[in-house]
Design an enzyme around this catalytic site. Structure first.
Site, short mmCIF file in Angstrom:
data_model
loop_
_atom_site.label_atom_id
_atom_site.label_comp_id
_atom_site.label_asym_id
_atom_site.label_seq_id
_atom_site.Cartn_x
_atom_site.Cartn_y
_atom_site.Cartn_z
N SER A 272 0.93 -1.16 0.01
CA SER A 272 0.04 -0.10 -0.29
C SER A 272 0.73 1.20 0.10
CB SER A 272 -0.87 -0.04 1.11
OG SER A 272 -0.73 0.85 2.11
N LYS A 273 0.31 2.31 -0.46
CA LYS A 273 1.05 3.43 -0.43
C LYS A 273 1.54 3.83 0.76
CE LYS A 273 -2.92 5.82 -2.64
NZ LYS A 273 -3.34 6.00 -3.88
N ARG A 274 0.82 3.69 1.90
CA ARG A 274 1.30 4.12 3.17
C ARG A 274 2.19 2.98 3.94
NH1 ARG A 274 -3.74 5.46 2.10
NH2 ARG A 274 -4.36 3.31 2.05
N ASP A 275 2.70 2.13 3.16
CA ASP A 275 3.73 1.16 3.57
C ASP A 275 5.07 1.81 3.57
OD1 ASP A 275 4.23 -1.44 4.29
OD2 ASP A 275 2.77 -2.38 2.73
#
Ligand code: GLU
Ligand code: ZN
Length: 504
Positions: A272-275
């Site tokens: 995910s982009k938040r990873d």
């Protein structure tokens, strides 16, 4: 959605029409590796086919978009070397390339769609939509928008308006299946049940991604849309919208679509982009080379050849065809990314390597004082560092012994190397080193070897205390070259200091 037989297609290139592709991120948050992979595949496709790379900023969501993120996007593409032929700062025939500056265009197209009956005003409230969705679910019917406002009479519309209801604009989907040939996945068919009428303009009048993205692709004459698999479900909607735009004279063609596979991270979950692992800045700060990172990212869904996975970006461009992209999810493997980066570090000529390390050799990254930096010593040690680094940021710990007045104090290294008898060994080593010829590292090695023999120690065991005394750490660059570059005087003084510490 039904899957077709998935034949591998070569991207259909119209005769004599160089492809036009686009990279069109929204400026929210920090750039992530998935985004870079999309940019890279579009860019490589454009460059391979002598096409045009359009860079467009999809900043229609004022609440989430930021100028900081916009600047980061430009800066990241520049750092990576993914240049664009049209877009921010370079301009082009379809200016402006920021959607926030194209609002009049979208309003105009929305009006045309309404006037032509391709879209309609929907007055349903959120509560009504929710209730009907629940009821449909309970009855086992498709739960998407049910077309309630598709064909309202003028009286009904007027009544809703009098009530003071707000309305959004919805696109009217055709009541027939939509089939298209995905460049990666082959033929795909979407049935109307799966693609209900969808919103294109909010009640506030703000146009949505669903409208602005295909409208701009049409106006900018995009021929190929390569984007992540997460956007696959918007493709049948966009194809229907294109047909309307063609009938209205706004669009000339429906682009070809290719959906790039998901990237899986830890635990086989979608990255995910938040990873944290997904953040481009992380790779940049750790000292990935742009070429190393791009080489690795190109392998997420594509391969160069069965037996080679390290190559230059020029080589990648030479071979890249979207028809070779694999539809299966790709796994993000940090170890492999690092190994590939290490290979790219080795490929640099030593001067370029020394320059690439510059940002880490200067404060605030360096753990020495700026005036302690010694250019000649750096140039002497650089070749040894180049063959050992995985990421450039590791350079600091590898060479700080050369520049600091005293080596770093690393208690764990000290405990590991300084055993019983280390003082006796160090004393012998010091004697032999003091008597050695310091013009070549071999003589220094012989000195430590001989000291070890006197104490019944192999070279590996004998050199550990010397290394920690001189560099502060148990691991580092080749020891005897390091000693020689640091010089006789400093090296011996550090061994003396260690002996003193051991005696105390
Ligand atoms: N702005 C969209 C996004 O970042 C672009 C999607 C597309 O490529 O169509 O998700
Ligand atoms: Zn409605």
């Amino acid at each position: 959605m039904a899957n077709g037989p998935s034949p591998k297609l070569s991207a259909p290139l119209e005769q004599g029409v160089p492809p036009r592709v686009r990279f069109c991120p929204s400026p929210t948050g920090n750039p992530h590796v998935g985004l870079v992979r999309t940019a890279l595949f579009n860019w490589a496709f454009a460059r391979h086919n002598q096409g045009t790379m359009v860079f467009r900023i999809e900043d229609t969501d004022a609440a989430r978009d930021s100028e900081e993120s916009y600047n980061q996007l430009l800066d990241s593409l520049r750092w990576l070397g993914l240049d664009w032929d049209e877009g921010p700062e370079v301009g082009g025939p379809h200016e402006p390339y920021r959607q926030s500056q194209r609002m009049d265009i979208y309003r105009d197209v929305a009006d045309k769609l309404l006037a032509g009956g391709y879209a309609y005003r929907c007055y349903c409230t959120v509560t009504e939509l929710d209730e009907r969705r629940e009821a449909a679910r309970a009855a086992g019917r498709p739960s998407g928008y049910d077309g309630h406002c598709r064909d309202l009479s003028d009286e009904q519309k007027a009544a809703y308006e009098r009530e003071g209801r707000e309305s959004i604009i919805r696109f009217r989907m055709p009541d027939e299946p939509i089939t298209f040939t995905d460049l990666v996945r082959g033929e795909l068919t979407f049935t109307p049940d799966n693609v209900p009428d969808y919103g294109i303009v909010r009640a506030s009048g703000a146009p949505l991604y669903t409208l602005v993205n295909p409208v701009d692709d049409a106006l900018m004459d995009i021929t190929h849309v390569l984007r992540g698999e997460d956007l696959l479900s918007s493709t049948p909607r966009q194809i229907a919208l294109y047909k309307a735009l063609i009938e209205l004279g706004v669009a000339h063609r429906i682009p070809a679509f290719g959906h790039l596979p998901y990237v899986m991270g830890e635990g086989n979950k979608k990255l995910s982009k938040r990873d944290p692992q997904a953040s481009l800045n992380l790779y940049r700060e750790r000292g990935f080379l742009p070429e190393g990172l791009l080489n690795y990212l190109s392998l997420l869904g594509w391969s160069f050849s069965a037996d080679q996975d390290v190559f230059s970006i020029a080589e990648m461009v030479g071979k890249f065809d979207v028809a070779d992209v694999n539809a299966n999810p790709a796994r993000f493997d940090l170890k492999k990314a690092e190994a590939i980066n290490a290979d790219h570090i080795r490929r640099l000529d030593v001067k370029a390597f020394a320059e690439a390390c510059e940002p880490w050799l200067r404060a605030p990254h360096a753990n020495w004082e700026p005036e302690e930096f010694d250019q000649a010593a750096w140039e002497a040690i650089a070749p040894y560092a180049q063959t050992r680094l995985t990421v450039l940021s590791d350079i600091t710990a590898n060479v700080d012994f050369l520049f600091r007045e005293e080596p770093v104090e690393d208690e764990a290294s000290w405990q590991k190397a300084m055993k019983e008898g280390s003082d006796a060994l160090l004393r012998t080593a010091r004697e032999k080193l003091a008597a050695a010829d310091w013009s070549a590292p071999e003589a220094l090695k012989d000195a430590v070897l001989a000291a070890g023999e006197e104490h019944g120690l192999k070279l590996g065991k004998a050199q550990a205390p010397v290394r920690v005394a001189v560099t502060g750490r148990t691991v580092g660059l080749p020891l005897f070259e390091s000693l020689q570059i640091l010089g006789r005087e400093k090296s011996l003084a550090r061994i003396d200091a260690a002996l003193e510490k051991l005696g105390a």
